[in-house]
Structure formats: C-alpha cells, structure tokens
Design a protein around this motif. Structure first.
Motif, PDB file in Angstrom:
ATOM      1  N   THR A 166       0.833  -1.208   0.000  1.00  0.00           N
ATOM      2  CA  THR A 166       0.000   0.000   0.000  1.00  0.00           C
ATOM      3  C   THR A 166       0.868   1.258   0.000  1.00  0.00           C
ATOM      4  OG1 THR A 166      -1.744  -1.176   1.208  1.00  0.00           O
ATOM      5  CG2 THR A 166      -1.797   1.238   1.250  1.00  0.00           C
ATOM      6  N   ALA A 167       1.918   1.257   0.798  1.00  0.00           N
ATOM      7  CA  ALA A 167       2.819   2.410   0.837  1.00  0.00           C
ATOM      8  C   ALA A 167       3.498   2.620  -0.511  1.00  0.00           C
ATOM      9  CB  ALA A 167       3.869   2.215   1.928  1.00  0.00           C
ATOM     10  N   ALA A 168       3.936   1.526  -1.142  1.00  0.00           N
ATOM     11  CA  ALA A 168       4.583   1.643  -2.454  1.00  0.00           C
ATOM     12  C   ALA A 168       3.602   2.160  -3.501  1.00  0.00           C
ATOM     13  CB  ALA A 168       5.146   0.286  -2.873  1.00  0.00           C
ATOM     14  N   GLU A 169       2.378   1.677  -3.456  1.00  0.00           N
ATOM     15  CA  GLU A 169       1.366   2.145  -4.411  1.00  0.00           C
ATOM     16  C   GLU A 169       1.057   3.620  -4.200  1.00  0.00           C
ATOM     17  OE1 GLU A 169      -3.090   0.820  -5.985  1.00  0.00           O
ATOM     18  OE2 GLU A 169      -2.206  -0.130  -4.226  1.00  0.00           O
ATOM     19  N   ARG A 170       0.996   4.033  -2.932  1.00  0.00           N
ATOM     20  CA  ARG A 170       0.723   5.430  -2.617  1.00  0.00           C
ATOM     21  C   ARG A 170       1.858   6.334  -3.113  1.00  0.00           C
ATOM     22  NH1 ARG A 170       0.027   4.645   2.348  1.00  0.00           N
ATOM     23  NH2 ARG A 170       2.054   5.369   3.135  1.00  0.00           N
ATOM     24  N   ILE A 171       3.092   5.880  -2.952  1.00  0.00           N
ATOM     25  CA  ILE A 171       4.237   6.670  -3.416  1.00  0.00           C
ATOM     26  C   ILE A 171       4.280   6.725  -4.932  1.00  0.00           C
ATOM     27  CG2 ILE A 171       6.764   6.700  -3.509  1.00  0.00           C
ATOM     28  CD1 ILE A 171       6.730   5.597  -0.644  1.00  0.00           C
ATOM     29  N   ALA A 172       4.030   5.596  -5.586  1.00  0.00           N
ATOM     30  CA  ALA A 172       4.037   5.586  -7.049  1.00  0.00           C
ATOM     31  C   ALA A 172       2.968   6.519  -7.607  1.00  0.00           C
ATOM     32  CB  ALA A 172       3.821   4.160  -7.559  1.00  0.00           C
ATOM     33  N   GLU A 173       1.802   6.534  -6.974  1.00  0.00           N
ATOM     34  CA  GLU A 173       0.724   7.419  -7.428  1.00  0.00           C
ATOM     35  C   GLU A 173       1.092   8.880  -7.173  1.00  0.00           C
ATOM     36  OE1 GLU A 173      -2.699   8.623  -9.198  1.00  0.00           O
ATOM     37  OE2 GLU A 173      -1.857   6.581  -9.104  1.00  0.00           O
ATOM     38  N   MET A 174       1.735   9.144  -6.046  1.00  0.00           N
ATOM     39  CA  MET A 174       2.141  10.502  -5.725  1.00  0.00           C
ATOM     40  C   MET A 174       3.115  11.051  -6.769  1.00  0.00           C
ATOM     41  SD  MET A 174       5.222  11.899  -4.453  1.00  0.00           S
ATOM     42  CE  MET A 174       5.928  10.627  -3.438  1.00  0.00           C
ATOM     43  N   LEU A 175       4.007  10.209  -7.252  1.00  0.00           N
ATOM     44  CA  LEU A 175       5.003  10.659  -8.221  1.00  0.00           C
ATOM     45  C   LEU A 175       4.393  10.979  -9.588  1.00  0.00           C
ATOM     46  CD1 LEU A 175       7.960   8.219  -7.437  1.00  0.00           C
ATOM     47  CD2 LEU A 175       7.853  10.661  -6.962  1.00  0.00           C
ATOM     48  N   ARG A 176       3.229  10.421  -9.859  1.00  0.00           N
ATOM     49  CA  ARG A 176       2.630  10.659 -11.179  1.00  0.00           C
ATOM     50  C   ARG A 176       2.100  12.083 -11.314  1.00  0.00           C
ATOM     51  NH1 ARG A 176       0.492   5.334 -10.011  1.00  0.00           N
ATOM     52  NH2 ARG A 176       1.670   3.771 -11.210  1.00  0.00           N
ATOM     53  N   SER A 177       1.864  12.771 -10.220  1.00  0.00           N
ATOM     54  CA  SER A 177       1.431  14.164 -10.305  1.00  0.00           C
ATOM     55  C   SER A 177       2.600  15.015 -10.784  1.00  0.00           C
ATOM     56  CB  SER A 177       0.955  14.658  -8.936  1.00  0.00           C
ATOM     57  OG  SER A 177      -0.126  13.876  -8.474  1.00  0.00           O
ATOM     58  N   PRO A 178       2.345  16.010 -11.623  1.00  0.00           N
ATOM     59  CA  PRO A 178       3.456  16.801 -12.190  1.00  0.00           C
ATOM     60  C   PRO A 178       4.194  17.595 -11.118  1.00  0.00           C
ATOM     61  CG  PRO A 178       1.344  17.823 -12.692  1.00  0.00           C
ATOM     62  CD  PRO A 178       1.022  16.488 -12.092  1.00  0.00           C
ATOM     63  N   PHE A 179       5.468  17.816 -11.376  1.00  0.00           N
ATOM     64  CA  PHE A 179       6.309  18.669 -10.541  1.00  0.00           C
ATOM     65  C   PHE A 179       6.586  19.962 -11.306  1.00  0.00           C
ATOM     66  CE2 PHE A 179       7.149  14.458  -8.943  1.00  0.00           C
ATOM     67  CZ  PHE A 179       7.367  14.627  -7.583  1.00  0.00           C
ATOM     68  N   VAL A 180       6.597  21.063 -10.595  1.00  0.00           N
ATOM     69  CA  VAL A 180       6.933  22.344 -11.216  1.00  0.00           C
ATOM     70  C   VAL A 180       8.399  22.634 -10.911  1.00  0.00           C
ATOM     71  CG1 VAL A 180       6.454  24.805 -11.326  1.00  0.00           C
ATOM     72  CG2 VAL A 180       4.580  23.168 -10.974  1.00  0.00           C
ATOM     73  N   VAL A 181       9.223  22.614 -11.953  1.00  0.00           N
ATOM     74  CA  VAL A 181      10.662  22.822 -11.827  1.00  0.00           C
ATOM     75  C   VAL A 181      11.053  24.012 -12.689  1.00  0.00           C
ATOM     76  CG1 VAL A 181      12.945  21.835 -12.222  1.00  0.00           C
ATOM     77  CG2 VAL A 181      11.077  20.393 -11.367  1.00  0.00           C
ATOM     78  N   GLN A 182      11.558  25.059 -12.049  1.00  0.00           N
ATOM     79  CA  GLN A 182      11.962  26.278 -12.743  1.00  0.00           C
ATOM     80  C   GLN A 182      10.841  26.805 -13.643  1.00  0.00           C
ATOM     81  OE1 GLN A 182      15.700  25.524 -14.719  1.00  0.00           O
ATOM     82  NE2 GLN A 182      16.845  25.540 -12.783  1.00  0.00           N
ATOM     83  N   GLY A 183       9.616  26.756 -13.099  1.00  0.00           N
ATOM     84  CA  GLY A 183       8.467  27.279 -13.816  1.00  0.00           C
ATOM     85  C   GLY A 183       7.911  26.360 -14.884  1.00  0.00           C
ATOM     86  N   THR A 184       8.446  25.160 -15.020  1.00  0.00           N
ATOM     87  CA  THR A 184       8.003  24.216 -16.040  1.00  0.00           C
ATOM     88  C   THR A 184       7.479  22.958 -15.381  1.00  0.00           C
ATOM     89  OG1 THR A 184       9.675  25.040 -17.571  1.00  0.00           O
ATOM     90  CG2 THR A 184       8.693  22.910 -18.091  1.00  0.00           C
ATOM     91  N   GLU A 185       6.338  22.448 -15.897  1.00  0.00           N
ATOM     92  CA  GLU A 185       5.799  21.204 -15.389  1.00  0.00           C
ATOM     93  C   GLU A 185       6.580  20.031 -15.978  1.00  0.00           C
ATOM     94  OE1 GLU A 185       1.668  20.633 -15.998  1.00  0.00           O
ATOM     95  OE2 GLU A 185       1.090  21.672 -14.168  1.00  0.00           O
ATOM     96  N   VAL A 186       7.062  19.147 -15.108  1.00  0.00           N
ATOM     97  CA  VAL A 186       7.756  17.948 -15.562  1.00  0.00           C
ATOM     98  C   VAL A 186       7.072  16.733 -14.937  1.00  0.00           C
ATOM     99  CG1 VAL A 186       9.955  19.117 -15.864  1.00  0.00           C
ATOM    100  CG2 VAL A 186       9.422  18.067 -13.671  1.00  0.00           C
ATOM    101  N   PHE A 187       7.171  15.610 -15.639  1.00  0.00           N
ATOM    102  CA  PHE A 187       6.533  14.384 -15.190  1.00  0.00           C
ATOM    103  C   PHE A 187       7.610  13.321 -14.991  1.00  0.00           C
ATOM    104  CE2 PHE A 187       3.285  16.768 -17.296  1.00  0.00           C
ATOM    105  CZ  PHE A 187       2.128  16.529 -16.569  1.00  0.00           C
ATOM    106  N   VAL A 188       7.570  12.674 -13.862  1.00  0.00           N
ATOM    107  CA  VAL A 188       8.489  11.568 -13.586  1.00  0.00           C
ATOM    108  C   VAL A 188       7.686  10.407 -13.010  1.00  0.00           C
ATOM    109  CG1 VAL A 188      10.485  13.033 -13.138  1.00  0.00           C
ATOM    110  CG2 VAL A 188       8.987  12.418 -11.257  1.00  0.00           C
ATOM    111  N   THR A 189       8.242   9.238 -13.131  1.00  0.00           N
ATOM    112  CA  THR A 189       7.692   8.063 -12.476  1.00  0.00           C
ATOM    113  C   THR A 189       8.811   7.424 -11.679  1.00  0.00           C
ATOM    114  OG1 THR A 189       8.160   6.728 -14.440  1.00  0.00           O
ATOM    115  CG2 THR A 189       5.938   7.646 -14.228  1.00  0.00           C
ATOM    116  N   GLY A 190       8.436   6.509 -10.825  1.00  0.00           N
ATOM    117  CA  GLY A 190       9.442   5.850 -10.003  1.00  0.00           C
ATOM    118  C   GLY A 190       9.208   4.354  -9.965  1.00  0.00           C
TER     119      GLY A 190
END
Length: 799
Positions: A455-479
């Motif tokens: 459950t913790a791993a699934e929660r973290i994987a889902e959390m990473l799918r939300s975009p990150f704002v880096v230097q004003g740009t949205e980037v997408f990563v997975t883990g």
C-alpha cells in the motif's frame, strides 16, 4: 721624592691585619673574623646561587607548563580552523600548524615561542631535562601533532565531497583527544616534578639554616622572595589563562573561582563564591555533574572529566568541559579543583558536522550511513519482538532525461521536491533517505506487513505521477519501487537493501512507475544481468561482435535498395547472442556507445566495398540503427563525420535509424542533433514507427526522410484485422503527406507484401525476402542485383 718624603716612607706604623668589606660599609674586621665572614659570604653565595638557580628552574618550569598546557587550546583551534576551512569559511589552519610545531620543538629542544592567544610577548623557554617520562610524552605529543597536521592537510585536500570525509573528521577528533590526554599527562608530570623540586629546596634551606643563623635568615628571605615571585607568576598565569579554575569544598560550595569567569560566563567571581556549583548548572545536566563530583570527592587525587551547561550573564547556556581533580589532601588547596573551558563553539560545530555526516546535503534527508544505522537497529528490534521491517527502494525513471534537458540545477530542484513528497507520504516512524543520485529508500517500521508495504509503495508511485513544477516548467516523472520484507528470521542490512534493489530493477524492467515485492528468483535474474554486463565489457575488449545484413527491396519492382546492418555477439560459451538480449543491457551501461560506433564503422566499410564491386542503380544504401544513448552523445556528429571520411562512403547512401523513444528525449536538443547529422548529407529514418509517443507536430520538427512501419502492424494485417490495415494505410498516407519514404518491417508472407503494395507502401524487408545473413551469403544477392542492373543499362542504351 725628597728627604722628608723618604723618611716618612721609611717609617711605617704597623697595622693590625684587617680587611674592609664594601658590602658592610666601613666596618673593619680582623683576619680571623674576616675568614669567618668570608666563609659565611661564600656560604651565603652558595645559598643565594642555589636559590637563584632553583627559582630560575621554577620559572622555566612554569613557562614550560604554560606552553605545554596551552598547546591543547591551539590544537583545538587548529581542528576548528580545519573544519571551518573545509566548510568554505575563512580560517588559517596553516598558521596554527606552524605554531603548534614550533611550540612542540621548543618544549623538547628549547627556543623562542609566542603564546597561544597571540597577545603575549615572545618568550624563550629552555629544553626540558627532567623526567624521562615527560620527555617521552613531549616526543609523543610532537609525533601526534605531525599526524594531526597531516590528517588536517589531507582533509582540506579531499574536501566535503570525498567519501572518506566523515572518517577523516573522526580521525582528526581522535588525534585531538589523544593530544589533550598526552598534554595533560605531561603537564601533570612537570607540575609534580616542580613540586618535588620546591620541596627539596625547602629542605636544603632548613639544613643550611642549622649551619648559620644568618645564612638561614638570608635564605629565608630569598625563599620568601622566590616564593612571592613564583606565586605572582602563577597568579598571573591563572588570571590570564583561558581556562576557568574553580575550587570546591567538600560540601560542593565554591571556595575560589579564577578571574577568567568574566571571559567565560560574563560574571564576577564574588557572585559565585559561597554558592553551590549545581545552582549554576543547567537542570538537565546537574544530576550527572553531581554524581561525578561525589565520585571524585570520595577518593584523594582521583580525577574525572564531565561536560555540562552553565548559564551566561546574557541568559544563554554555554557548554563547559571540566576536568575534576580531588586535592583535598594538598594543604595548600584542601578542595576539589575544576579546570574548565568553554566548548560551546566546538559542540555546535560538532553537531553541524554530525548532521552533515548523516544527512544528504541537498535534500536534508537521511543519507546512506544513517539509513543503514536505523535499519540495523530496526532489524534488531524486529528480532527481539517478532515484528517485521520493510524497505522500499525507489529509483526515478526519467530523471536523467530531465537532468540532461533542463540542467543540473533543475535536477537538484526536482530531487528536493521528490524528497518533500516522500516525507509527506510517510509516517513519522518511517525513515526517508536519499541514497545517492536519483535513488531513495524508505524504512517502514511499527505495524508493517507485506500488505501495508504494498500500500505504501502504491501510494508513493501514485504521488510521483502528479506533475512537478521545476523552474516554472511542469515535468513528469515516475518511479520504480522495489519492496523487501524482513520478519523474525535472521538477516543483515546489506541483504535487505540488496533484495529491495533487485526488486526495483525487476519493476523497472517490466514497466515504468511500477513496484515489485522481492522474490528469491529475482536475484538469479539480476545476477544473470550483471554477468551480461561483465561479458559485454569483455566482448568489447575481445572484439567478439560481428554484423549481419538484411536486404530492403522495392515492393513494386523487387529491386535491391539497401541493407540494414544488425549487430550480433559471438559469445565464447553461449554462442551467437541476438540484439534483443544484449542491446538493452548495453544501452543501460553505456557500452552501446563503443559497440554502436564499431557497428557503424564496419557497416560503412562493408557498404563502400560492395558499392565498388557491385554496380547497382541507385547505389546500394546501408541502414544502421542509432540507439537513444548514442543519439544524445555530444560528439555523435563528429564521430559519424570521421567514420564517413575514414571509409570513403558517400553520405547519401547512409541511413541512420532512430526510435521514436529516442526522439522524444529532449526534443529541442534532439532536433538540433538531427539537423547537424542531416547537414553531413546522410538520411534519417524513424524505426518502429507507431509504437512510440511522437506526434505530427514533433515529426514536422525533425528532418526525417524515412518512416519504418513496425512489424506488429504488418502482423495485424496478416490476421485480416480491418483496424490493422487501416492503421498501416494511415501511416503511409502520413508519410506521403510529409513526403517521406516508407519501409515495412517483418514481411513474412506473399499476402503481406500484396497488401502493402495495394495501399502504397514503397519498400520492405523481412524473412519473405531474406533473413539477416553474413557478408559472404549476401554477395550472391548483390551479384544478381548487379547483373540485372547491367542488363537494364544495356537495354536502355539499345533503346
């Protein structure tokens, strides 16, 4: 001389033998008394000389004690300056090192030194000629100083980025502690020797006093004067010393405190005299300090060290390190002596360095060392109480692409943001750590089992799918996340981390953004993968690779247009290894770069040879695959140009194939790289088109010449799937719109070729025409193509 004078000279009145002693004025003494007085004066001279020498020895001893004792303060300042300079602060440990070595040499051999604090005048001290034990300790101190300076120099040379930085800091502190102990022992020995010398001086004075009362009185006066000078000197040393000296009575009350109290705590001595020391100590530290004081007070001449906090006049708390010594048997002291110093700055620096040693400098998370320590304790608790421990091993899937495209600053910002999200998603009892690069680990404790870990791993994987704002740009990563569990069975930290790492690699190999629970069979798979890495490296060194070629034909005329170069690996024990097995490993390890360069050079060389031997119109082209790793090498264009020049191949007959996945990594940089390749005169093709994520907008930005239709679409046509046929037709229509050539891969049946011809596909390759084969086997096909081309040229000439 006249007669009168001669008469006066001849008549002399005899004088009684007497002498005049200027020291006694006009007193005239007879010869006997004069000899007595002479003996007395000689005796007095001996007494005075002996006392003068003893006084000088005492003074020299005091100087030696001062220099030896204050070496500790200088050594601590050197350690502090080294640590400050290693952290980028302004400090001059080199000057400290020079003064340390000069003082150590002077203690053994004599010389001129300056005080540690730098405010005193230069003083000259003699070489110490007392106890051989002290000489040995001073020599050991000099050796430790040399070692301390060597370690400090090495620490400054390597800097905080070195993996040995924490170990060097620890070694520096250990040597400093050894120095403090050696210095304290040496000072104690010298002090004891000085005390013994003073005792001998008193006994000699008493003995000489029995011989002559006057000599005894004179000696007493000299002793008093010498004692006063020595007391004044020691009072001066105590007053100006940086250490705080306190004398306690047996009931714990302060009898004496040195004037340095004002410098250390900003308070006056009379404010503390008569009070209990415990009243000035921090309430949390007072119980422990009281225990130490009582233990020392129970045994004469015992000593101990203790640390506690005392309140400063400004209301702050200062960290104090104190050496407690029981001198109740000493009639001149009759109390417990505390030699204390302020170590607040040192403690603060130690806490800061400790935090840096166990935390990641970028994210502030626990680092690998702290994570391993907490995991070790968690496993120990799990073994005692029968609970479980879980480890999640996280690796970001697309971090390198973001780091390369947006820059390292953006990559660092992304890592910090990922660390913050991980902390938000985990419980307070869990430990989140950054192990290095884009790898993170989470230690799960307290009420954890396999289900909660998933459950913790699934929660973290889902959390990473939300975009990150880096230097004003949205980037997408997975883990990709690996899970390893540990229950009551015996296990080690390394084994649990390794299992989680193995599970993470398995998850990464299946799909991005997934998680896997470790199974023993996974380890065997990873071991095979690592063996493949080693064998690949050896294969490059031993030149075990070779090239097969598969023809590409015009579907309308059957004319040979080109051949595709396909790498093969002749493994010494496994035989021929196909690209699908070793190319992914080579891509991940970076060995694809030298392998790909060798394949390109060999293919260009072979194509040039065939073009010279077999005249085909248009000239035979060679198609070579370019991996995503190769595509983003900074020297790719220069390397391709060099190979073309070395082999003499016409660039127009070279086709470089790139996958859609490779194109989508950093679109701007990729487009620029492709334009530079295109300027060399070669052609570019998209391999396995339709299986990636490119869009029409992206295709318009790339200077592409050929679209290669993936074999999976050709197979759907063979199954009479209307959607498959429509999809292939759509790709061909797109290529015609963009004025691109099309090549269908994986043609294995006549029906597939007929269908492709019907919908307008220009060329194709597959087992229906020929399998990939070696150069010798392909030359028969080339010879036939050359004969047909020759006949065609003759017919055109005759017509």
């Amino acid at each position: 001389m006249d007669t009168k004078d001669r008469g006066q000279a001849a008549v002399r009145v005899p004088r009684r033998a007497s002498r005049r002693f200027p020291i006694l004025g006009d007193v005239r003494l007879d010869r006997k008394f004069g000899w007595i007085l002479a003996v007395f004066l000689v005796l007095m001279g001996i007494i005075v000389g002996y006392n003068a020498k003893a006084t000088k020895d005492q003074r020299n001893t005091a100087l030696i004690v001062n220099v030896a004792a204050r070496q500790r303060a200088l050594a601590e300042r050197y350690i502090k300056d080294v640590l400050l300079k290693a952290e980028g602060e302004r400090a001059d440990p080199a000057q400290d090192a020079q003064q340390l070595q000069r003082n150590a040499a002077a203690l053994l051999h004599g010389g001129q030194v300056v005080a540690v604090q730098g405010a005193d005048e230069l003083v000259r001290i003699p070489a110490y000629h007392g106890s051989w034990k002290v000489v040995a300790k001073l020599g050991e101190e000099q050796r430790l100083l040399t070692k301390l300076i060597g370690v400090g120099h090495e620490l400054l040379r390597t800097g905080p980025a070195s993996s040995t930085f924490s170990a060097q800091i620890l070694e520096l502190r250990v040597i400093g502690a050894q120095l403090s102990s050696i210095s304290s022992d040496a000072v104690g020995e010298i002090t004891n020797a000085a005390q013994a010398s003073l005792d001998r001086l008193v006994r000699v004075g008493v003995a000489l006093g029995l011989l002559a009362a006057l000599a005894a009185v004179a000696m007493g006066l000299l002793l008093r004067r010498a004692g006063a000078q020595q007391a004044a000197q020691f009072r001066s040393l105590v007053t100006n010393a940086s250490d705080l000296i306190t004398v306690l009575s047996m009931d714990g009350r302060i009898q004496y405190v040195s004037p340095s109290l004002d410098r250390v705590l900003g308070r006056r001595a009379h404010d503390l005299v008569g009070t209990t020391l415990s009243g000035s100590i921090h309430p949390e530290d007072a119980p422990h300090a009281d225990v130490v004081f009582r233990e020392v007070a129970q045994s004469a001449n015992s000593t101990a060290k203790v640390e506690f906090r005392m309140e400063h006049a400004d209301g702050s708390w200062r960290c104090i390190e104190s050496t407690v010594t029981n001198l109740t048997d000493d009639p001149t002291v009759q109390g417990v002596v505390l030699n204390s110093r302020d170590i607040t700055d040192r403690k603060g620096l130690e806490e800061e360095l400790t935090h840096q040693a166990f935390h990641d400098s970028l994210t502030g998370l626990a680092n690998r060392a702290l994570f391993r320590d907490r995991l070790e304790h968690a496993l120990a608790r799990a073994g005692r109480y029968g609970t479980e421990v879980g480890v999640l091993y996280l690796d970001l899937d697309s971090f390198k692409t973001i780091n390369d495209s947006l820059g390292h600053d953006a990559g660092d910002e992304l890592l910090v943001a990922v660390g913050e999200r991980l902390v938000e998603q985990c419980r307070a009892s869990d430990t989140v750590a950054r192990l290095g690069g884009d790898e993170f680990a989470i230690l799960l404790e307290d009420d954890v089992d396999e289900a909660s870990a998933r459950t913790a791993a699934e929660r973290i994987a889902e959390m990473l799918r939300s975009p990150f704002v880096v230097q004003g740009t949205e980037v997408f990563v997975t883990g990709s996340i690996g899970i390893a569990m540990k229950g009551m069975e015996k296990g080690e930290v390394d084994a649990l981390l390794r299992n989680a790492d193995v599970a993470m690699y398995v998850a990464k190999g299946k799909a991005r953004g997934q998680f896997e629970l470790f199974q023993p069979s996974m380890y065997e798979r990873v071991v095979r993968y690592q063996e493949m890495q080693v064998d690949l490296l050896r294969g490059c060194e031993r030149e075990e690779f070779f090239v097969h070629y598969q023809p590409i034909l015009d579907l309308a005329t059957g004319r040979l247009l080109a051949v595709e170069a396909l790498a093969r690996w002749n493994h010494p024990t496994r035989g021929v290894v196909m690209p699908s097995e070793f190319i992914p490993v080579a891509e991940e390890t970076g060995l694809i770069v030298p392998i790909g360069a060798w394949v390109l050079r060999e293919a260009c060389r072979q194509a040039k040879e065939w073009q010279s031997r077999f005249r085909i119109t248009p000239p035979l082209a060679i198609s070579v695959n370019l991996s995503p790793r190769q595509l983003h090498e900074p020297d790719l264009v220069a390397r391709v140009k060099q190979i073309l020049e070395e082999t003499g191949l016409n660039p127009r007959t070279l086709i470089l194939e790139i996958t859609e996945t490779g194109l989508m990594r950093d679109v701007e940089q990729t487009a620029q790289q492709l334009r530079q390749l295109r300027e060399l005169g070669l052609r570019l093709a998209i391999d396995d088109f339709g299986t990636g994520s490119s869009s029409l907008g992206h295709l318009r930005r790339f200077p592409i010449d050929v679209l290669k239709i993936d074999r999976s679409f050709v197979e759907t046509m063979a199954a009479n799937a209307p959607q498959g046929r429509a999809l292939v037709r759509a790709i061909i229509d797109l290529a015609q719109t963009l004025q691109l050539d099309t090549v269908a891969e994986g043609i294995e049946r006549p029906s597939q070729m007929a269908d492709l011809q019907a919908i307008g596909c220009q060329s194709g390759q597959g087992f229906y025409f020929a399998e990939p084969q070696g150069p010798e086997a392909l030359e028969e096909l080339l010879s036939q193509a050359a004969r047909k081309a020759h006949i065609h040229r003759l017919l055109n000439a005759a017509g």
